[in-house]
Write a protein that holds these residues in place. Sequence first.
Motif, PDB file in Angstrom:
ATOM      1  N   UNK A  90       0.912  -1.198  -0.144  1.00  0.00           N
ATOM      2  CA  UNK A  90       0.085   0.009  -0.047  1.00  0.00           C
ATOM      3  C   UNK A  90       0.840   1.273  -0.092  1.00  0.00           C
ATOM      4  N   UNK A  91       1.883   1.386   0.746  1.00  0.00           N
ATOM      5  CA  UNK A  91       2.890   2.396   0.914  1.00  0.00           C
ATOM      6  C   UNK A  91       3.394   2.582  -0.492  1.00  0.00           C
ATOM      7  N   UNK A  92       3.850   1.574  -1.076  1.00  0.00           N
ATOM      8  CA  UNK A  92       4.647   1.544  -2.488  1.00  0.00           C
ATOM      9  C   UNK A  92       3.552   2.123  -3.322  1.00  0.00           C
TER      10      UNK A  92
ATOM     11  N   UNK B 174       3.540   8.286   5.069  1.00  0.00           N
ATOM     12  CA  UNK B 174       3.858   8.091   6.571  1.00  0.00           C
ATOM     13  C   UNK B 174       2.648   7.838   7.233  1.00  0.00           C
ATOM     14  N   UNK B 175       2.626   7.123   8.385  1.00  0.00           N
ATOM     15  CA  UNK B 175       1.684   6.866   9.558  1.00  0.00           C
ATOM     16  C   UNK B 175       1.618   8.261  10.331  1.00  0.00           C
TER      17      UNK B 175
ATOM     18  N   UNK C 107      -3.363   6.765  11.006  1.00  0.00           N
ATOM     19  CA  UNK C 107      -3.585   6.756   9.417  1.00  0.00           C
ATOM     20  C   UNK C 107      -2.375   6.969   8.671  1.00  0.00           C
ATOM     21  N   UNK C 108      -2.422   6.104   7.558  1.00  0.00           N
ATOM     22  CA  UNK C 108      -1.429   5.928   6.595  1.00  0.00           C
ATOM     23  C   UNK C 108      -1.788   7.069   5.581  1.00  0.00           C
ATOM     24  N   UNK C 109      -1.049   8.041   5.528  1.00  0.00           N
ATOM     25  CA  UNK C 109      -1.578   9.172   4.446  1.00  0.00           C
ATOM     26  C   UNK C 109      -0.334   9.608   3.635  1.00  0.00           C
ATOM     27  N   UNK C 110      -0.747  10.081   2.136  1.00  0.00           N
ATOM     28  CA  UNK C 110       0.055  10.523   1.402  1.00  0.00           C
ATOM     29  C   UNK C 110      -0.294  12.002   1.365  1.00  0.00           C
TER      30      UNK C 110
ATOM     31  N   UNK D 120      -6.417   3.221   7.722  1.00  0.00           N
ATOM     32  CA  UNK D 120      -6.110   3.000   9.108  1.00  0.00           C
ATOM     33  C   UNK D 120      -4.689   2.188   9.046  1.00  0.00           C
ATOM     34  N   UNK D 121      -3.927   2.261  10.006  1.00  0.00           N
ATOM     35  CA  UNK D 121      -2.854   1.270  10.114  1.00  0.00           C
ATOM     36  C   UNK D 121      -2.252   1.233  11.462  1.00  0.00           C
TER      37      UNK D 121
END
Length: 208
Positions: A68-70, A172-173, A181-184, A199-200
């Motif tokens: 998901x991050x990638x 980043x979370x 929250x994992x946000x961009x 959510x993370x």
Amino acid sequence: MSSAQARARMVERQLRRRGIRDERVLEAMGRVPREAFVPAELAGHAYDDAALPIGESQTISQPYIVAAMCELLSLDGTETVLDIGTGSGYAAAVLDELAADVLSIEVVPVLAERARRALEETGHAGVDLRVGDGRLGAADRAPFRAIAAAAATATVPPALYDQLAPGGRLVLPLGGRRGQRLVRLVRTPEGVAETSSIACRFVPLVNG
């Protein structure tokens, strides 16, 4: 089941079926041998749908979260990426499959050394791995078109946002132990723009 079979099943069941659509990310996750980045006694659990302990009160993130991050970084293969919180080195290896250049920072020397060995063993020796305070980024290599941080913080470290190129993405979370929250975040002419949130749960970002 072989490691290759377990990896293929992980990609299909844990990633593709959950909505990861970026084929480059799916292919990268299918190439990197996750078992090389976990403690030997946990190798049989390398492709579990879970985070795993790697020592020093740190973990290797759940495969879905790495994917998901990638995907949120939207990499096309031409970027220099800053990876904060090397940990096991697994995410850095996946990023190395997706970007032109990867610089990774780990605050715990013993983890950095283990990660360096794993990266070398899996063909990712080109990752520039440094020991230091990830919150400070790497000004000597800035600006970055993409930055990923694998540890939670209540606020965005100013240095990381400052080191983003225009249009650059920071994933980043955000949050604490009660919720993250994992946000961009994207650097725009008007300032920071948040474009995604899920959510993370990550270990906290620590300083040097």
